[in-house]
Design a protein around this motif. Structure first.
Motif, PDB file in Angstrom:
ATOM      1  N   VAL A 221      40.952  54.858  93.623  1.00 59.51           N
ATOM      2  CA  VAL A 221      41.641  54.599  92.346  1.00 59.51           C
ATOM      3  C   VAL A 221      42.821  53.636  92.508  1.00 59.51           C
ATOM      4  CG1 VAL A 221      43.188  56.607  92.457  1.00 59.51           C
ATOM      5  CG2 VAL A 221      42.493  55.702  90.221  1.00 59.51           C
ATOM      6  N   GLN A 222      43.427  53.597  93.696  1.00 55.28           N
ATOM      7  CA  GLN A 222      44.526  52.652  93.907  1.00 55.28           C
ATOM      8  C   GLN A 222      44.010  51.296  94.398  1.00 55.28           C
ATOM      9  OE1 GLN A 222      48.676  53.225  95.836  1.00 55.28           O
ATOM     10  NE2 GLN A 222      47.335  52.556  97.495  1.00 55.28           N
TER      11      GLN A 222
ATOM     12  N   LEU B 133      51.999  52.105  94.649  1.00 51.11           N
ATOM     13  CA  LEU B 133      51.350  50.954  94.020  1.00 51.11           C
ATOM     14  C   LEU B 133      52.054  49.651  94.416  1.00 51.11           C
ATOM     15  CD1 LEU B 133      49.344  49.707  91.973  1.00 51.11           C
ATOM     16  CD2 LEU B 133      50.940  50.344  90.148  1.00 51.11           C
TER      17      LEU B 133
ATOM     18  N   LYS C 217      43.111  41.909  94.187  1.00 52.29           N
ATOM     19  CA  LYS C 217      44.150  42.684  94.852  1.00 52.29           C
ATOM     20  C   LYS C 217      43.999  42.657  96.386  1.00 52.29           C
ATOM     21  CE  LYS C 217      44.878  45.824  90.919  1.00 52.29           C
ATOM     22  NZ  LYS C 217      44.876  47.255  90.496  1.00 52.29           N
TER      23      LYS C 217
ATOM     24  N   VAL D  43      40.746  44.735  91.657  1.00 54.15           N
ATOM     25  CA  VAL D  43      41.095  43.765  90.616  1.00 54.15           C
ATOM     26  C   VAL D  43      42.046  44.360  89.583  1.00 54.15           C
ATOM     27  CG1 VAL D  43      39.105  42.197  90.692  1.00 54.15           C
ATOM     28  CG2 VAL D  43      38.906  44.373  89.453  1.00 54.15           C
ATOM     29  N   HIS D  44      42.818  43.478  88.994  1.00 50.79           N
ATOM     30  CA  HIS D  44      43.610  43.779  87.793  1.00 50.79           C
ATOM     31  C   HIS D  44      43.118  42.890  86.667  1.00 50.79           C
ATOM     32  CE1 HIS D  44      46.938  43.993  84.934  1.00 50.79           C
ATOM     33  NE2 HIS D  44      46.870  42.680  84.886  1.00 50.79           N
ATOM     34  N   GLY D  45      43.171  43.412  85.446  1.00 45.87           N
ATOM     35  CA  GLY D  45      42.941  42.585  84.268  1.00 45.87           C
ATOM     36  C   GLY D  45      43.869  43.026  83.160  1.00 45.87           C
TER      37      GLY D  45
ATOM     38  N   THR E  74      39.117  52.179  86.027  1.00 48.04           N
ATOM     39  CA  THR E  74      40.202  52.164  87.019  1.00 48.04           C
ATOM     40  C   THR E  74      39.783  52.874  88.304  1.00 48.04           C
ATOM     41  OG1 THR E  74      41.768  52.265  85.185  1.00 48.04           O
ATOM     42  CG2 THR E  74      42.632  52.740  87.389  1.00 48.04           C
TER      43      THR E  74
ATOM     44  N   HIS F 270      54.624  51.147  84.598  1.00 52.61           N
ATOM     45  CA  HIS F 270      54.238  52.351  85.350  1.00 52.61           C
ATOM     46  C   HIS F 270      55.386  52.929  86.174  1.00 52.61           C
ATOM     47  CE1 HIS F 270      50.121  51.822  84.187  1.00 52.61           C
ATOM     48  NE2 HIS F 270      49.981  50.694  84.831  1.00 52.61           N
TER      49      HIS F 270
ATOM     50  N   MET G 203      35.169  44.406  85.124  1.00 46.19           N
ATOM     51  CA  MET G 203      35.954  45.113  86.154  1.00 46.19           C
ATOM     52  C   MET G 203      35.458  46.532  86.346  1.00 46.19           C
ATOM     53  SD  MET G 203      39.719  43.961  84.870  1.00 46.19           S
ATOM     54  CE  MET G 203      40.533  45.377  85.574  1.00 46.19           C
TER      55      MET G 203
ATOM     56  N   ASN H 152      41.665  49.261  94.037  1.00 46.41           N
ATOM     57  CA  ASN H 152      40.520  49.062  93.147  1.00 46.41           C
ATOM     58  C   ASN H 152      40.228  47.594  92.861  1.00 46.41           C
ATOM     59  OD1 ASN H 152      42.661  48.602  91.481  1.00 46.41           O
ATOM     60  ND2 ASN H 152      42.180  50.204  89.990  1.00 46.41           N
TER      61      ASN H 152
ATOM     62  N   ARG I  67      37.735  43.271  81.244  1.00 44.36           N
ATOM     63  CA  ARG I  67      37.839  44.721  81.480  1.00 44.36           C
ATOM     64  C   ARG I  67      36.451  45.334  81.683  1.00 44.36           C
ATOM     65  NH1 ARG I  67      43.018  46.918  82.308  1.00 44.36           N
ATOM     66  NH2 ARG I  67      42.280  48.871  81.392  1.00 44.36           N
TER      67      ARG I  67
ATOM     68  N   TYR J 199      51.311  48.839  98.065  1.00 43.20           N
ATOM     69  CA  TYR J 199      49.938  48.319  98.160  1.00 43.20           C
ATOM     70  C   TYR J 199      49.843  46.881  97.652  1.00 43.20           C
ATOM     71  CZ  TYR J 199      45.342  47.490  96.035  1.00 43.20           C
ATOM     72  OH  TYR J 199      44.191  46.912  95.581  1.00 43.20           O
TER      73      TYR J 199
END
Ligand code: ATP
Ligand code: MG
Length: 137
Positions: free
Chosen positions: A109-110, A61, A9, A114-116, A91, A52, A88, A112, A85, A64
């Protein structure tokens, strides 16, 4: 073997952490079978995080996720979705286990890092959203 979609991210690309994060993924026996650095458009971010859209943090989000470049990647390995996950971490980095990417690099928390994908079914959808079959080798 299984595949999953990973995103490094904007908070992480801004701090030049792509290589360090990739090392955590490779150390977990995940293999990069596709990878590209892109700047998401607002439309792409809104579609990608569409599940979301009713959440209070949705607009923030999207702002960002479009604030800088991301690295979108397809990871392959045994149980790739769950394994990714795991590496990572939670969250919210405050809740992430020692040795996870989010524990070691995430800011909050935002932001953060990486996404998976959260399931094999969503992984297939997310991979097809970003990559043509011929780009995955
Ligand atoms: P991701 O989908 O990015 O892999 P995740 O599955 O751990 O993360 P989700 O619940 O799907 O978490 O939330 C998607 C993203 O929205 C989070 O990674 C984070 O960037 C952001 N987010 C989640 N919860 C919050 C919150 N309470 N406040 C602000 N941003 C949040
Ligand atoms: Mg999620």
């Amino acid at each position: 073997v299984e595949r999953t979609l990973s995103i490094i991210k904007p908070d992480a690309t801004a701090r030049n952490l792509t290589g360090k994060i990739n090392a955590y993924l490779e150390d977990a026996d995940l293999r990069f079978v596709a990878q590209k650095r892109v700047r998401l458009t607002r439309e792409q971010a809104e579609t990608f995080y569409g599940v979301h859209k009713e959440r209070s943090f949705f607009n923030e989000l999207v702002e960002y996720m479009t604030s800088g470049p991301v690295v979108v990647q397809v990871l392959e390995g045994e149980n790739a979705v769950a394994k990714n996950r795991e590496v990572m971490g939670a969250t919210n980095p405050a809740n992430a286990d020692e040795g996870t990417i989010r524990k070691d690099f995430a800011l909050n928390v935002q932001e953060n890092s990486v996404h998976g994908s959260d399931s094999a079914e969503n992984a297939a959808i997310e991979i097809a959203y970003f990559f043509a079959g011929t780009e995955i080798v």
